[in-house]
Design a protein around this motif. Structure first.
Motif, PDB file in Angstrom:
ATOM      1  N   THR A 111       0.811  -1.223   0.000  1.00 28.01           N
ATOM      2  CA  THR A 111       0.000   0.000   0.000  1.00 28.01           C
ATOM      3  C   THR A 111       0.843   1.271   0.000  1.00 28.01           C
ATOM      4  O   THR A 111       0.307   2.356   0.144  1.00 28.01           O
ATOM      5  CB  THR A 111      -0.950   0.029   1.211  1.00 28.01           C
ATOM      6  N   LEU A 112       2.154   1.123  -0.166  1.00 30.38           N
ATOM      7  CA  LEU A 112       3.040   2.290  -0.193  1.00 30.38           C
ATOM      8  C   LEU A 112       4.130   2.057  -1.221  1.00 30.38           C
ATOM      9  O   LEU A 112       4.854   1.062  -1.161  1.00 30.38           O
ATOM     10  CB  LEU A 112       3.674   2.542   1.175  1.00 30.38           C
ATOM     11  N   GLU A 113       4.220   2.956  -2.189  1.00 33.89           N
ATOM     12  CA  GLU A 113       5.227   2.818  -3.233  1.00 33.89           C
ATOM     13  C   GLU A 113       5.975   4.135  -3.403  1.00 33.89           C
ATOM     14  O   GLU A 113       5.371   5.199  -3.443  1.00 33.89           O
ATOM     15  CB  GLU A 113       4.568   2.412  -4.553  1.00 33.89           C
ATOM     16  N   THR A 164      -0.127   2.635 -11.768  1.00 35.09           N
ATOM     17  CA  THR A 164       0.140   2.443 -10.339  1.00 35.09           C
ATOM     18  C   THR A 164      -1.065   2.867  -9.506  1.00 35.09           C
ATOM     19  O   THR A 164      -1.489   2.147  -8.595  1.00 35.09           O
ATOM     20  CB  THR A 164       1.388   3.243  -9.919  1.00 35.09           C
ATOM     21  N   ILE A 165      -1.637   4.009  -9.824  1.00 31.68           N
ATOM     22  CA  ILE A 165      -2.802   4.508  -9.083  1.00 31.68           C
ATOM     23  C   ILE A 165      -3.994   3.572  -9.259  1.00 31.68           C
ATOM     24  O   ILE A 165      -4.689   3.250  -8.296  1.00 31.68           O
ATOM     25  CB  ILE A 165      -3.137   5.949  -9.526  1.00 31.68           C
ATOM     26  N   ILE A 166      -4.212   3.094 -10.480  1.00 35.61           N
ATOM     27  CA  ILE A 166      -5.324   2.162 -10.734  1.00 35.61           C
ATOM     28  C   ILE A 166      -5.103   0.865  -9.966  1.00 35.61           C
ATOM     29  O   ILE A 166      -6.044   0.296  -9.411  1.00 35.61           O
ATOM     30  CB  ILE A 166      -5.485   1.907 -12.247  1.00 35.61           C
ATOM     31  N   GLY A 167      -3.851   0.411  -9.901  1.00 33.18           N
ATOM     32  CA  GLY A 167      -3.539  -0.785  -9.126  1.00 33.18           C
ATOM     33  C   GLY A 167      -3.915  -0.620  -7.662  1.00 33.18           C
ATOM     34  O   GLY A 167      -4.482  -1.530  -7.043  1.00 33.18           O
ATOM     35  N   PHE A 168      -3.617   0.540  -7.091  1.00 28.85           N
ATOM     36  CA  PHE A 168      -4.012   0.813  -5.705  1.00 28.85           C
ATOM     37  C   PHE A 168      -5.537   0.820  -5.573  1.00 28.85           C
ATOM     38  O   PHE A 168      -6.081   0.296  -4.604  1.00 28.85           O
ATOM     39  CB  PHE A 168      -3.456   2.151  -5.224  1.00 28.85           C
ATOM     40  N   CYS A 169      -6.218   1.410  -6.545  1.00 32.99           N
ATOM     41  CA  CYS A 169      -7.684   1.475  -6.500  1.00 32.99           C
ATOM     42  C   CYS A 169      -8.298   0.077  -6.543  1.00 32.99           C
ATOM     43  O   CYS A 169      -9.338  -0.164  -5.933  1.00 32.99           O
ATOM     44  CB  CYS A 169      -8.221   2.304  -7.661  1.00 32.99           C
ATOM     45  N   ASN A 170      -7.667  -0.842  -7.272  1.00 34.38           N
ATOM     46  CA  ASN A 170      -8.188  -2.201  -7.396  1.00 34.38           C
ATOM     47  C   ASN A 170      -7.883  -3.053  -6.167  1.00 34.38           C
ATOM     48  O   ASN A 170      -8.409  -4.149  -6.039  1.00 34.38           O
ATOM     49  CB  ASN A 170      -7.621  -2.879  -8.645  1.00 34.38           C
ATOM     50  N   LEU A 179       1.240   6.673  -3.273  1.00 36.21           N
ATOM     51  CA  LEU A 179       2.356   6.769  -4.206  1.00 36.21           C
ATOM     52  C   LEU A 179       3.090   8.051  -3.838  1.00 36.21           C
ATOM     53  O   LEU A 179       2.517   9.139  -3.904  1.00 36.21           O
ATOM     54  CB  LEU A 179       1.851   6.840  -5.648  1.00 36.21           C
ATOM     55  N   ILE A 180       4.330   7.916  -3.411  1.00 36.17           N
ATOM     56  CA  ILE A 180       5.088   9.077  -2.969  1.00 36.17           C
ATOM     57  C   ILE A 180       6.229   9.320  -3.948  1.00 36.17           C
ATOM     58  O   ILE A 180       7.072   8.439  -4.171  1.00 36.17           O
ATOM     59  CB  ILE A 180       5.603   8.889  -1.535  1.00 36.17           C
TER      60      ILE A 180
END
Length: 64
Positions: free
Chosen positions: A10-12, A26-32, A38-39
């Motif tokens: 949950t942190l990249e 990357t953002i879509i992956g987190f949403c799924n 993402l920092i």
């Protein structure tokens, strides 16, 4: 200086702004999954590098 947490599911960290559509993937992956952060401007080992002002402005225009 280092970021206080380490990368996880949950942190990249990204040292620079990802090219092309990679930031969106990357953002879509987190949403799924269960969400996440993402920092940008941080090396994989957690060292804070920062970003160039022009790089930030370009990213904001792209994501707007």
């Amino acid at each position: 200086m280092k970021y206080p947490e380490s990368e996880s599911s949950t942190l990249e960290f990204k040292e620079s702004i990802p090219k092309h559509n990679q930031i969106l993937k990357t953002i879509i992956g987190f949403c799924n999954q269960n969400g996440g952060k993402l920092i940008l401007g941080i090396e994989n080992n957690g060292t804070i590098k920062g970003l160039d002002k022009q790089e930030i402005e370009k990213a904001l225009e792209y994501l707007d």
